[in-house]
Design a protein around this motif. Sequence first.
Motif, PDB file in Angstrom:
ATOM      1  N   ALA A 167       0.829  -1.212   0.000  1.00  0.00           N
ATOM      2  CA  ALA A 167       0.000   0.000   0.000  1.00  0.00           C
ATOM      3  C   ALA A 167       0.869   1.270   0.000  1.00  0.00           C
ATOM      4  O   ALA A 167       0.607   2.182  -0.777  1.00  0.00           O
ATOM      5  CB  ALA A 167      -0.955  -0.008   1.177  1.00  0.00           C
ATOM      6  N   PRO A 168       1.925   1.349   0.833  1.00  0.00           N
ATOM      7  CA  PRO A 168       2.737   2.576   0.812  1.00  0.00           C
ATOM      8  C   PRO A 168       3.376   2.859  -0.545  1.00  0.00           C
ATOM      9  O   PRO A 168       3.455   4.010  -0.968  1.00  0.00           O
ATOM     10  CB  PRO A 168       3.812   2.316   1.874  1.00  0.00           C
ATOM     11  CG  PRO A 168       3.275   1.261   2.745  1.00  0.00           C
ATOM     12  CD  PRO A 168       2.362   0.427   1.897  1.00  0.00           C
ATOM     13  N   ASP A 169       3.823   1.814  -1.238  1.00  0.00           N
ATOM     14  CA  ASP A 169       4.508   2.017  -2.515  1.00  0.00           C
ATOM     15  C   ASP A 169       3.617   1.769  -3.735  1.00  0.00           C
ATOM     16  O   ASP A 169       4.068   1.954  -4.869  1.00  0.00           O
ATOM     17  CB  ASP A 169       5.756   1.126  -2.588  1.00  0.00           C
ATOM     18  CG  ASP A 169       6.880   1.670  -1.722  1.00  0.00           C
ATOM     19  OD1 ASP A 169       7.401   2.741  -2.066  1.00  0.00           O
ATOM     20  OD2 ASP A 169       7.197   1.038  -0.702  1.00  0.00           O
ATOM     21  N   GLN A 170       2.366   1.332  -3.508  1.00  0.00           N
ATOM     22  CA  GLN A 170       1.425   1.092  -4.614  1.00  0.00           C
ATOM     23  C   GLN A 170       2.066   0.237  -5.714  1.00  0.00           C
ATOM     24  O   GLN A 170       2.069   0.585  -6.893  1.00  0.00           O
ATOM     25  CB  GLN A 170       0.929   2.434  -5.185  1.00  0.00           C
ATOM     26  CG  GLN A 170      -0.044   3.156  -4.283  1.00  0.00           C
ATOM     27  CD  GLN A 170      -1.367   2.421  -4.089  1.00  0.00           C
ATOM     28  OE1 GLN A 170      -2.048   2.068  -5.033  1.00  0.00           O
ATOM     29  NE2 GLN A 170      -1.729   2.166  -2.828  1.00  0.00           N
ATOM     30  N   ILE A 171       2.614  -0.899  -5.283  1.00  0.00           N
ATOM     31  CA  ILE A 171       3.361  -1.761  -6.209  1.00  0.00           C
ATOM     32  C   ILE A 171       3.197  -3.214  -5.799  1.00  0.00           C
ATOM     33  O   ILE A 171       3.001  -3.499  -4.614  1.00  0.00           O
ATOM     34  CB  ILE A 171       4.869  -1.367  -6.206  1.00  0.00           C
ATOM     35  CG1 ILE A 171       5.578  -1.844  -7.473  1.00  0.00           C
ATOM     36  CG2 ILE A 171       5.594  -1.856  -4.971  1.00  0.00           C
ATOM     37  CD1 ILE A 171       5.570  -0.863  -8.582  1.00  0.00           C
ATOM     38  N   MET A 172       3.269  -4.123  -6.767  1.00  0.00           N
ATOM     39  CA  MET A 172       3.375  -5.542  -6.438  1.00  0.00           C
ATOM     40  C   MET A 172       4.818  -5.968  -6.635  1.00  0.00           C
ATOM     41  O   MET A 172       5.469  -5.579  -7.603  1.00  0.00           O
ATOM     42  CB  MET A 172       2.490  -6.405  -7.328  1.00  0.00           C
ATOM     43  CG  MET A 172       2.599  -7.878  -6.954  1.00  0.00           C
ATOM     44  SD  MET A 172       1.644  -9.002  -7.977  1.00  0.00           S
ATOM     45  CE  MET A 172       1.908 -10.532  -7.059  1.00  0.00           C
ATOM     46  N   ILE A 173       5.307  -6.755  -5.683  1.00  0.00           N
ATOM     47  CA  ILE A 173       6.682  -7.240  -5.712  1.00  0.00           C
ATOM     48  C   ILE A 173       6.684  -8.763  -5.759  1.00  0.00           C
ATOM     49  O   ILE A 173       5.960  -9.412  -4.994  1.00  0.00           O
ATOM     50  CB  ILE A 173       7.434  -6.797  -4.427  1.00  0.00           C
ATOM     51  CG1 ILE A 173       7.528  -5.276  -4.358  1.00  0.00           C
ATOM     52  CG2 ILE A 173       8.795  -7.452  -4.332  1.00  0.00           C
ATOM     53  CD1 ILE A 173       8.614  -4.651  -5.174  1.00  0.00           C
ATOM     54  N   ILE A 174       7.489  -9.318  -6.653  1.00  0.00           N
ATOM     55  CA  ILE A 174       7.720 -10.769  -6.672  1.00  0.00           C
ATOM     56  C   ILE A 174       9.235 -10.967  -6.637  1.00  0.00           C
ATOM     57  O   ILE A 174       9.944 -10.552  -7.566  1.00  0.00           O
ATOM     58  CB  ILE A 174       7.156 -11.432  -7.938  1.00  0.00           C
ATOM     59  CG1 ILE A 174       5.682 -11.040  -8.143  1.00  0.00           C
ATOM     60  CG2 ILE A 174       7.296 -12.950  -7.856  1.00  0.00           C
ATOM     61  CD1 ILE A 174       5.173 -11.285  -9.539  1.00  0.00           C
ATOM     62  N   LYS A 175       9.732 -11.561  -5.558  1.00  0.00           N
ATOM     63  CA  LYS A 175      11.175 -11.812  -5.457  1.00  0.00           C
ATOM     64  C   LYS A 175      11.440 -13.290  -5.720  1.00  0.00           C
ATOM     65  O   LYS A 175      10.826 -14.161  -5.102  1.00  0.00           O
ATOM     66  CB  LYS A 175      11.696 -11.424  -4.079  1.00  0.00           C
ATOM     67  CG  LYS A 175      13.204 -11.533  -3.986  1.00  0.00           C
ATOM     68  CD  LYS A 175      13.731 -11.127  -2.628  1.00  0.00           C
ATOM     69  CE  LYS A 175      15.244 -11.203  -2.598  1.00  0.00           C
ATOM     70  NZ  LYS A 175      15.783 -10.884  -1.272  1.00  0.00           N
ATOM     71  N   LEU A 176      12.340 -13.571  -6.658  1.00  0.00           N
ATOM     72  CA  LEU A 176      12.668 -14.953  -7.027  1.00  0.00           C
ATOM     73  C   LEU A 176      14.129 -15.231  -6.685  1.00  0.00           C
ATOM     74  O   LEU A 176      15.001 -14.386  -6.949  1.00  0.00           O
ATOM     75  CB  LEU A 176      12.452 -15.177  -8.526  1.00  0.00           C
ATOM     76  CG  LEU A 176      11.038 -14.888  -9.054  1.00  0.00           C
ATOM     77  CD1 LEU A 176      10.954 -13.470  -9.607  1.00  0.00           C
ATOM     78  CD2 LEU A 176      10.654 -15.892 -10.138  1.00  0.00           C
ATOM     79  N   THR A 177      14.394 -16.396  -6.112  1.00  0.00           N
ATOM     80  CA  THR A 177      15.777 -16.763  -5.791  1.00  0.00           C
ATOM     81  C   THR A 177      16.022 -18.231  -6.138  1.00  0.00           C
ATOM     82  O   THR A 177      15.090 -19.047  -6.141  1.00  0.00           O
ATOM     83  CB  THR A 177      16.084 -16.571  -4.285  1.00  0.00           C
ATOM     84  OG1 THR A 177      15.159 -17.352  -3.522  1.00  0.00           O
ATOM     85  CG2 THR A 177      15.978 -15.126  -3.846  1.00  0.00           C
ATOM     86  N   ALA A 178      17.272 -18.523  -6.420  1.00  0.00           N
ATOM     87  CA  ALA A 178      17.733 -19.912  -6.590  1.00  0.00           C
ATOM     88  C   ALA A 178      18.920 -20.107  -5.663  1.00  0.00           C
ATOM     89  O   ALA A 178      19.682 -19.165  -5.423  1.00  0.00           O
ATOM     90  CB  ALA A 178      18.138 -20.162  -8.033  1.00  0.00           C
ATOM     91  N   ASP A 179      19.080 -21.315  -5.121  1.00  0.00           N
ATOM     92  CA  ASP A 179      20.202 -21.503  -4.192  1.00  0.00           C
ATOM     93  C   ASP A 179      21.482 -21.924  -4.914  1.00  0.00           C
ATOM     94  O   ASP A 179      22.479 -22.256  -4.272  1.00  0.00           O
ATOM     95  CB  ASP A 179      19.838 -22.480  -3.063  1.00  0.00           C
ATOM     96  CG  ASP A 179      19.752 -23.931  -3.525  1.00  0.00           C
ATOM     97  OD1 ASP A 179      19.768 -24.171  -4.754  1.00  0.00           O
ATOM     98  OD2 ASP A 179      19.654 -24.822  -2.655  1.00  0.00           O
TER      99      ASP A 179
END
Length: 802
Positions: A167-179
């Motif tokens: 809500a504060p940044d009005q954005i959707m975030i998707i964080k992807l990682t591989a080990d």
Amino acid sequence: MNSKLIKKTFLILIFTLFYTNISAQSKNVLWYKQPAEFFEESLVLGNGKMGATVFGGANSDKIYLNDITLWSGEPVNANMSPDAYKNIPVIREALKNENYKLAEELNKKVQGKNSESYAPLGTLEINNSEKGKAVNYHRELDLSNAISKVSYEMAGIKYTREYFVSAPDQIMIIKLTADQKGALNFDVNLKSLLKSNVEVRNNILVMKGNAPIHENAGYTVLPKYLDIKERGTRFTTLIQIKKTDGKVTSSRESLSLKDATEATIYVSVATSFNGFDKNPATEGLDEVSIALQNLNKAYAKPFDKVKESHIADYQKFFNRVNLDLGKTTAPDVPTDERLLRYADGKEDKNLEILYFNFGRYLLISSSRTLGVPANLQGLWNPHLSPPWSSNYTMNINLEENYWLAENTNLSEMHSSLLSFIKNLSVTGKITAKTFYGVNKGWAAAHNSDIWAMTNPVGQFGKEDPMWACWPMAGAWLSTHIWEHYTFTQDLAYLKKEGYPLMKGAAEFCLGWLVTDKNGNLITSPSTSPENQYKLADGFVGATLYGGTADLAMIRECFDKTIKASKVLNTDADFRAKLETALAKLYPYQIGKKGNLQEWYFDWDDNDPKHRHQSQLFGLFPGDHITPLKTPDLAEASRKTLEIKGDETTGWSKGWRINLWARLWDGNRAYKMFRELLRYVDPDGKKTEKPRRGGGTYPNLFDAHPPFQIDGNFGGAAAVAEMLVQSDENEIRLLPALPDAWGEGSVSGICARGGFEIEMTWNNKKPQKIIVSSKNGGKTTVIFGDKKQDIVLKKGESLEIKF
């Protein structure tokens, strides 16, 4: 082994045991061992404007995107039928002559257009380059921080994804990682069911499109309406990838990331909607620059900062209430299995808490846009032609969405509805005059949409009056204003905005009432929402005079408007008119079966078990029928509920649970609460023995069926209603506590008068009670036959012992 190592091992063991217990008895985490295949298995995120429906697939992930301001249509022409009111005297004459068949036909002449529909923005897809079988798969939604996670292993590599909508940044975030270094390889693309164009510019994936401008008659959007230029609401979606390593490339319609270890996808959406009365095409917002600005600001911040501000913002609302229902022996199983186990009658107190918490989560996630309340599906709609247009149905559904706003300490979320009521009052003044011939005040009818449409629906005479002809939404909605005031004690709001709206709703009712042959005030014509009577001659109809539901809502509207004028010490003459009218309203009637009559006469119901129970409005959400103040009417209400039975679904079950709670029958309320949580298979799932009907889908969405969010909200509100009930003068503790919840604790539940309750109970009796006052005031705290008067200053708390 040295002491440091022993201490470290001990701490790890304690943490593991603690975490295992948390996951086994989770009150806040929905989790699954497989990706979602159907919408009703997906996990939803939202910031009150942007919504995301996450499927969490391993090889290919699908995310439906929504913006709560993306609807078909444009500002409504409220003056669509300037002479409709001329039919009212003729209908009244037919009713006076008891010619109900004629009245029913004539009532169709008082109909206007149907509502517009809530539109799906688009679908984001993340496709992995490596395909394979995922093992150790885990998918979850943590309600404590509004973050969804997916993790799995493929070809010996562990992949994780984290999703949230800030809500504060009005954005959707998707964080992807591989080990393993360089193991992330995926493409991102966008598509929409609406008319749209997708391209890549400067490594940003851009989708622009338009919502259709017209909702056609049968709740379906016809493709030809998609081609009208310079009309309708525009939308823009922007997607950008931030990488730590690897390489971003693009084709004409997709972004790709190769050989990366960690990456963050930023999703920004915006529409040109600029208010219910502004043409979104010619007077709309610049949605492209808004989406780009939000994207650039968020992209410039470190991921951790965006995540921290999201969590802090969300938790300031969610953490206000904490519920515990005592010991549970339910095992550690995924949420879908948990629901199945619960449906077999097993105990799972923390699933009941999870459902309550989920209701609060959904309201925070879908109701933070002024003038645009949560709709029939909250914020999450994947359909071009959604069920019932995913609109605002105002003969119960929109209001039920907000029953938990005040008592579960989410008053700020109520603002979306309260500001919408203000919009309705503008178009509603025209509706009052042109459809009903009432020159003072404002009216609203069965359906509305983002354009604050208030006319009666029915496609200008094509629909059945039993649902299309109903002008009481203003009376009902105005009571939400008083609710907001009594819980918050916000005098400035009541004076500046609230009271004028309440007065307008009451003025319409005054102008709409007529006198029956005995001198009582009634409504004519009248209907009882979506229900029908059956006459002795076999005629089945809906149009009558003096329907109980109308009069119950007018009673409540007048009563609350009178109270508001007294609080503000204003409008003494108008108040006197309301008091006179209130005393002359046709009184409640108890029928031959001991029930509270729905109709003016003691007629039979065409469907005795009908889902609506509008004649019981005075019991809940109103408060002028209570077991103490009006025992005869309360008993008649009980009889009505018994005749209707418990077999109903969704919002109707949610309403009935609240009604039983108001009758102080905790065990009956709890029985129905358990039924609300009955496991239902996703709509499209093919199984040998499908579990269909009303209940709860695997993702905890309410199955009406299909999905409607009001059951979630009504069910969550009922939990609070079972624990605490209040009016302007008293707070009643554990009024409808079921035997199953013999011990427990709650903090943060709100009571009218601006009070907040913290209490622990054992053997169904309160042990420790702390009452806090937000603004200072007096009340009487009641448990059973014990009472204690208290007076508190602003910010003061008091511990009470009974």
